[in-house]
Motif scaffolding. Sequence first.
Motif, PDB file in Angstrom:
ATOM      1  N   VAL A  11       0.874  -1.168   0.000  1.00  0.00           N
ATOM      2  CA  VAL A  11       0.000   0.000   0.000  1.00  0.00           C
ATOM      3  C   VAL A  11       0.912   1.220   0.000  1.00  0.00           C
ATOM      4  O   VAL A  11       1.674   1.434   0.950  1.00  0.00           O
ATOM      5  N   ARG A  13       1.439   5.338  -0.640  1.00  0.00           N
ATOM      6  CA  ARG A  13       0.848   6.667  -0.760  1.00  0.00           C
ATOM      7  C   ARG A  13       1.664   7.487  -1.763  1.00  0.00           C
ATOM      8  O   ARG A  13       2.895   7.424  -1.771  1.00  0.00           O
ATOM      9  N   THR A  62      -0.452  10.560  -8.260  1.00  0.00           N
ATOM     10  CA  THR A  62      -0.216   9.121  -8.092  1.00  0.00           C
ATOM     11  C   THR A  62       0.425   8.549  -9.353  1.00  0.00           C
ATOM     12  O   THR A  62       1.324   7.714  -9.267  1.00  0.00           O
ATOM     13  N   LEU A  93     -11.419   0.428  -1.141  1.00  0.00           N
ATOM     14  CA  LEU A  93     -10.156  -0.154  -1.601  1.00  0.00           C
ATOM     15  C   LEU A  93     -10.187  -1.674  -1.476  1.00  0.00           C
ATOM     16  O   LEU A  93      -9.727  -2.395  -2.381  1.00  0.00           O
ATOM     17  N   GLY A 111      -2.137   5.054  -3.945  1.00  0.00           N
ATOM     18  CA  GLY A 111      -3.331   5.832  -3.674  1.00  0.00           C
ATOM     19  C   GLY A 111      -3.095   7.021  -2.765  1.00  0.00           C
ATOM     20  O   GLY A 111      -2.004   7.582  -2.726  1.00  0.00           O
ATOM     21  N   ASN A 113      -4.154   9.286   1.047  1.00  0.00           N
ATOM     22  CA  ASN A 113      -4.616   9.288   2.424  1.00  0.00           C
ATOM     23  C   ASN A 113      -5.918  10.067   2.495  1.00  0.00           C
ATOM     24  O   ASN A 113      -6.127  10.943   1.663  1.00  0.00           O
ATOM     25  N   VAL A 116      -5.304   5.053   2.243  1.00  0.00           N
ATOM     26  CA  VAL A 116      -4.239   4.044   2.277  1.00  0.00           C
ATOM     27  C   VAL A 116      -3.828   3.704   3.711  1.00  0.00           C
ATOM     28  O   VAL A 116      -3.581   2.537   4.021  1.00  0.00           O
ATOM     29  N   THR A 120      -4.394  -0.024   5.457  1.00  0.00           N
ATOM     30  CA  THR A 120      -3.315  -0.741   6.134  1.00  0.00           C
ATOM     31  C   THR A 120      -3.724  -1.114   7.555  1.00  0.00           C
ATOM     32  O   THR A 120      -3.533  -2.253   7.993  1.00  0.00           O
TER      33      THR A 120
END
Length: 172
Positions: A11, A13, A62, A93, A111, A113, A116, A120
């Motif tokens: 994952v 960011r 991204t 997600l 991806g 915040n 993400v 997690t």
Amino acid sequence: MSVAEPRRIVVFRHAKADWPQVTDHERPLADRGRMDAAVAGRKLADGGIPFDLALCSTAIRTRETWKLAVHELPHRPKTVYEERLYEASPGELIAVLNELADDVQNVVLIGHNPGVQGLTEVLSGSADGDAREHLDRRGFPAAAFATLSFDRSWKSLEPGTATLLDYWAPTD
């Protein structure tokens, strides 16, 4: 359903973005972001995960992050630019990940915040070593990534079913 080898999800960011007079979706990376994206790519390469697939938000920041990071990897995985990753919640997600084909073993998701970090935290029912402590202390700054592992099919990925193996964030 158990799988022979654990699946891995990284994952990731996006790196630090600039704030020009454009829509949020169109924001490019800042100079610092371009440097951090390449460093993150080298760290991903050091991890040795042979990615089968990259799922990347369609936002400019991204896409630029992934373009810089993937050049550091020894193997370029298939990349899918997915609109649903932009501003997605952890549940959204997970729904995207649940759609992955069974032949996909390792995926990197690039991806934003808070999605993400939430993903997690929601997925990781356990953690190796001090990965959770590092995540809790640092949060999920730009260009950070977490590596998770689970031993089920993609369709059965749900909260608490993964192990947080590793966490990395650039230094300030």
